[in-house]
Scaffold this active site. Structure first.
Site, PDB file in Angstrom:
ATOM      1  N   ASP A  64      11.640  13.827  -9.287  1.00  0.00           N
ATOM      2  CA  ASP A  64      10.804  13.425  -8.107  1.00  0.00           C
ATOM      3  C   ASP A  64       9.349  13.950  -8.257  1.00  0.00           C
ATOM      4  OD1 ASP A  64      11.566  13.240  -5.142  1.00  0.00           O
ATOM      5  OD2 ASP A  64      10.165  15.315  -5.146  1.00  0.00           O
TER       6      ASP A  64
ATOM      7  N   GLU B 204       9.667   9.415 -10.625  1.00  0.00           N
ATOM      8  CA  GLU B 204       9.371   8.643  -9.635  1.00  0.00           C
ATOM      9  C   GLU B 204       7.807   8.595  -9.286  1.00  0.00           C
ATOM     10  OE1 GLU B 204      10.200   9.249  -4.466  1.00  0.00           O
ATOM     11  OE2 GLU B 204       9.616  10.963  -5.836  1.00  0.00           O
TER      12      GLU B 204
END
Length: 610
Positions: free
Chosen positions: A321, A350
């Site tokens: 993330d 990400e």
């Protein structure tokens, strides 16, 4: 908030006990053999530390907080065994047991996910409630309330396990659940990106043993387990937040400051220092304290935690993330440490940017990063520019011009040369942070088929968001809870059980049948996994491309017009070569390549050439 960050539990007491040990155990025969063990307990740093069994202590580090001590031990050439740490101060002492365990056979050379896989992304709290008894637990604050779309609904690990066969039947070979570690926020904890204990599965999802069981059940089916890992931040309810090891464990201003979200400042040669600082050091949101990866203690803690989960839970990959919000030197070291330990492990970061060059910067061995002597060591990134074209309504653009219609897709792939490893990027039409495809396109089945055909047949690793395969929708404008709806049939008493053929509506079955047929076909097609791509400039809003290798070739035609269109076969002789026919992979129909091909409006055609 500042109170939480600055408060340290100082005491005049000399005697201490150990409240926490992290990592809780380690393994013999690891590449990372110098293990830095964090011991936490009141005034524990006032003790001398020794260890049994001839284990060598290579370093002891204390901080301004006497409740922590970091002890580095050398486990190289040490067999699996139990040993004992002794903490002594004057005439008082206490002990703490520690274990080195035996690694799984060939653990170091585990094979991560790659372009031969299809990843099924699950919002863990919203997929299926396999164990209603853990919907609310004593040790967590937020209780289940299915009527609150931003609250806990009860999805859990057991629910995922119970439906692994359903996922496999779709053609998926890997599962990516959103984070499963504990998030003890008072509200909104269902997404679990604000973690409060990174060594513990959230009790509302199950136990650590349940997570191990999920991996085992996936592996029984020849499938892979991808952990959603968060390096950039924790939750403000993390147990350390009341008693930080060091002031600079977090980025502080002092206390909270908001990130500006401008990740381009990480490499912009014209960026101001203040803008670059606030991008990296600012907090993603107020409830997520920003971790300082430039602090060696923090970095080592994150490296060891990640490796611990891989080894402990037998993982096959990470999705990381907010990767590009981290200190870029620190996150590069974190990634390298993991891939040094597991050379074939895959990690996708990400990197939510709107330029191929900016995304390619973050992939391992990028020539763009090399300009400033930077290498992220990150094997995979996500193709957000492709997502932008899809989510931006490209399949609604029925009239093509210089920059509208199918040319948007074509232009995305013209920049593939920027990526060091184009087959190892993640491709998707939506995920848990975006508007749902079936909301953008109002459940238009033909447009869904066009999009899924694209995702299944281009280079990279396809990812499917749970529920797309039955036409699930959700409006980002109504909040994140709406794009993370419960999967119908995942809860006892649901009127519609879309996990079963008999429980699906006719509309749901239509979506499901197409998705399953397409991705199961892709599963065994090497040409789709590693074949080259040749595409042709779209004409009249029709996009044609080929995937090919030395043994086979596949022709893909996407007609974005509302009307039928005739394809001039001679224009594609460079790719068709001596092939005579093509087999439609969905219908099985044979189509001659000697004559022009007619394709319906708003449709896609995938032909295996013969």
């Amino acid at each position: 908030m500042k109170k939480i960050i600055f408060f340290f539990l100082f005491s005049t007491s000399i005697f201490a006990q150990v409240d926490r040990v992290e990592p809780p155990f380690w393994w013999s025969d690891m590449n990372l053999s110098d293990v830095q063990i964090m011991f936490y307990g009141k005034n524990i740093a006032q003790n001398e530390v020794t260890v049994s069994n001839g284990i060598i202590i290579k370093g002891i580090q204390k901080t301004e907080n006497p409740n922590y001590i970091f002890v580095t031990v050398d486990t190289k050439n040490t067999s699996a065994q139990d040993f004992v740490f002794t903490f002594k101060n004057k005439n008082k002492s206490f002990t703490q047991n520690y274990s080195l365990k035996t690694r799984k056979v060939n653990s170091r050379f585990r094979k991560g996910y790659d372009s031969s896989d299809m990843i099924y992304l699950i919002m863990s709290d919203r997929f299926a409630n396999g164990n209603p008894n853990n919907d609310s637990t004593k040790e967590t604050i937020e209780k289940a309330d299915r009527n609150n779309k931003n609250g806990r609904h009860g999805g859990d690990i057991e629910g995922i396990i119970q439906h692994l066969d359903y996922i496999k039947e779709l053609g998926a070979t890997a599962v990516w659940p959103t984070p499963l570690c504990e998030d003890n926020d008072e509200r909104g904890s269902y997404h679990t990106y604000g973690q409060s204990d990174v060594y513990k599965i959230d009790s509302r999802f199950g136990t650590n043993d349940d997570y191990l069981r999920l991996s085992a059940e996936l592996h029984k089916r020849g499938m892979k387990n991808i952990m959603d890992y968060v390096t950039n931040h924790w939750g403000y309810k993390h147990w350390m937040m009341n008693d930080l090891p060091t002031y600079d464990w977090l980025h502080q201003f002092p206390g909270y400051a908001q990130t500006n979200y401008r990740m381009s400042t990480q490499f912009d040669t014209n960026a101001s220092a203040i803008d670059a600082k606030y991008c990296v050091e600012g907090w993603f949101v107020k409830s997520m304290p920003d971790l300082n990866q430039s602090n060696p203690l923090v970095l080592n803690y994150l490296i060891q935690n990640a490796i611990w989960w891989i080894e402990y839970a037998d993982l096959d990959g990470f999705r990381v993330d907010t990767y590009s919000y981290c200190d870029k030197q620190g996150i590069s070291k974190w990634t390298k440490a993991i891939t040094d330990e597991y050379p074939h492990f895959n990690i996708v970061g990400e990197v939510w940017m709107n330029s191929q060059a900016q995304m390619a910067y973050w992939q391992k061995d990028s020539k763009i990063g090399a300009i400033e002597n930077y290498n992220s060591n990150l094997p995979s990134v996500m193709d957000f520019t492709l997502y932008d074209a899809i989510n931006g309504g490209v399949f609604n653009e029925e009239k093509s011009n210089w920059d509208k219609g199918m040319i948007k897709l074509y232009n995305n792939f013209t920049n593939d040369f920027l990526y060091p490893n184009i087959n190892n990027i993640l491709v998707f039409a939506e995920n848990h942070d975006t508007s749902r495809f079936n909301d953008v396109y109002k459940n238009d089945f033909n447009k869904y088929k066009m999009a899924m055909t694209l995702i299944a047949t281009i280079r990279g690793i396809p990812q499917l968001y749970y529920g797309s395969e039955i036409g699930m929708a959700g409006d980002k404008g109504q909040g994140d809870g709406d794009i993370r709806r419960d999967f119908p049939g995942g809860w006892n008493g649901d009127s519609n059980n879309a996990f079963t053929t008999s429980g699906r509506t006719e509309e749901q079955q239509k979506f499901h049948d197409f998705t399953s047929k397409l991705f199961n076909w892709r599963k065994n097609k090497d040409v789709m996994h590693t074949g080259k791509m040749m595409h042709y400039i779209p004409e009249n809003n029709v996009y044609v491309y080929f995937r090919y290798n030395d043994k086979e070739s596949v022709m893909v035609v996407i007609n974005n017009n509302t009307d039928k269109h005739k394809i001039n076969i001679n224009h594609f002789k460079e790719s068709i070569k001596n092939y005579q026919t093509g087999t439609d992979v969905i219908t099985g129909k044979q189509i001659s390549l000697k004559n022009d091909i007619e394709i319906d409006g708003k449709s896609a055609l995938v032909l295996e050439l013969k």
